[in-house]
Design a protein around this motif. Structure first.
Motif, mmCIF file in Angstrom:
data_model
loop_
_atom_site.group_PDB
_atom_site.id
_atom_site.type_symbol
_atom_site.label_atom_id
_atom_site.label_comp_id
_atom_site.label_asym_id
_atom_site.label_seq_id
_atom_site.Cartn_x
_atom_site.Cartn_y
_atom_site.Cartn_z
ATOM 1 N N GLY A 1 0.517 -1.015 -0.300
ATOM 2 C CA GLY A 1 0.271 0.549 0.340
ATOM 3 C C GLY A 1 0.880 1.086 0.106
ATOM 4 N N ILE A 2 2.014 1.331 0.800
ATOM 5 C CA ILE A 2 2.974 2.390 0.914
ATOM 6 C C ILE A 2 3.957 2.566 -0.424
ATOM 7 N N THR A 3 4.063 1.480 -0.988
ATOM 8 C CA THR A 3 4.854 2.091 -2.500
ATOM 9 C C THR A 3 3.384 1.839 -3.339
ATOM 10 N N HIS B 1 9.146 -1.497 11.929
ATOM 11 C CA HIS B 1 8.822 -2.924 11.642
ATOM 12 C C HIS B 1 10.306 -3.587 11.438
ATOM 13 N N MET B 2 11.865 -2.675 11.661
ATOM 14 C CA MET B 2 12.797 -3.972 12.144
ATOM 15 C C MET B 2 12.492 -3.755 13.230
ATOM 16 N N ASP C 1 12.469 11.661 4.535
ATOM 17 C CA ASP C 1 11.195 11.037 4.700
ATOM 18 C C ASP C 1 10.845 10.604 6.732
ATOM 19 N N LEU C 2 10.506 11.336 7.339
ATOM 20 C CA LEU C 2 11.005 10.942 8.729
ATOM 21 C C LEU C 2 9.663 9.810 8.901
ATOM 22 N N GLU C 3 8.065 10.194 8.731
ATOM 23 C CA GLU C 3 7.785 8.998 8.336
ATOM 24 C C GLU C 3 7.855 7.506 7.923
ATOM 25 N N ALA C 4 8.692 7.721 6.664
ATOM 26 C CA ALA C 4 8.805 6.651 6.363
ATOM 27 C C ALA C 4 9.902 5.806 7.348
ATOM 28 N N GLU C 5 10.925 6.837 7.710
ATOM 29 C CA GLU C 5 11.912 6.627 8.511
ATOM 30 C C GLU C 5 11.799 5.563 9.498
ATOM 31 N N GLU C 6 10.523 6.310 10.738
ATOM 32 C CA GLU C 6 10.446 5.747 12.012
ATOM 33 C C GLU C 6 9.486 4.104 11.387
#
Length: 179
Positions: A35-37, A108-109, A98-103
């Motif tokens: 969905g993000i992609t 997930h990690m 993209d701080l939201e994507a990094e968080e």
């Protein structure tokens, strides 16, 4: 006491349920990533369509209808220099992180670990390739033997090149808006 078979059956039931929970979690995470992609691809396409319609196509038509004026002295060299500097700028050099994507990736990690190791390996490979590109770009043809660390262009560098391009375009009598 119950027979040993009862214990084996309950272990099998527990393992089966655990297995299904893991599968459900994996599908949920995969769907979320898809969905993000898809959302990013949609936004990218929308941005391209808008840029093409607002800037690219009108500029191409305008240039195609009017012959370019004779270039003033030094204009071709300036244009080549601007093009070379723009070729050195990567999207990652000028876009804010993209701080939201990094968080999201960190989250997930923490929860998955294994699945995102591949993603982080891909990022590591990309950074390694970029590092090699930077190293090659930093090599000089003068052969003076001094190693210099190349510095990536910044948003300020991009703004300077953009101003130079706007000035050159104005000198040529073209009317475009670089935003």
């Amino acid at each position: 006491m119950d027979s040993p078979w009862d214990e084996e059956i309950s272990n099998d039931a527990y393992n089966g349920e655990s297995h299904w929970q893991k599968i459900a979690s994996d599908f949920t995470n995969a769907g979320y990533r898809e969905g993000i992609t898809a959302g990013k691809e949609g936004a990218l396409q929308e941005g391209f369509d808008s840029g093409f319609a607002v800037t690219g196509a009108p500029l191409g038509r305008d240039i195609g209808r009017h012959p370019l004026p004779l270039l003033p002295p030094g204009a071709l060299d300036e244009l080549r220099n601007i093009a070379a500097q723009l070729a050195d700028i990567r999207f990652s050099d000028i876009v804010p992180p993209d701080l939201e994507a990094e968080e999201h990736a960190r989250e997930h990690m923490r929860t998955e670990g294994e699945a995102l190791e591949m993603d982080s390996e891909e990022l590591k490979d990309k950074k390694d390739v970029e590092g090699l590109e930077d190293l090659l770009a930093g090599m000089s043809a003068s052969g003076n033997g001094k190693e210099r660390k190349p510095q990536r262009p910044t948003m300020q560098d991009f703004e300077v090149v953009k101003k130079r391009l706007e000035a050159l375009v104005g000198t040529l009598g073209l009317q475009i808006q670089l935003s």
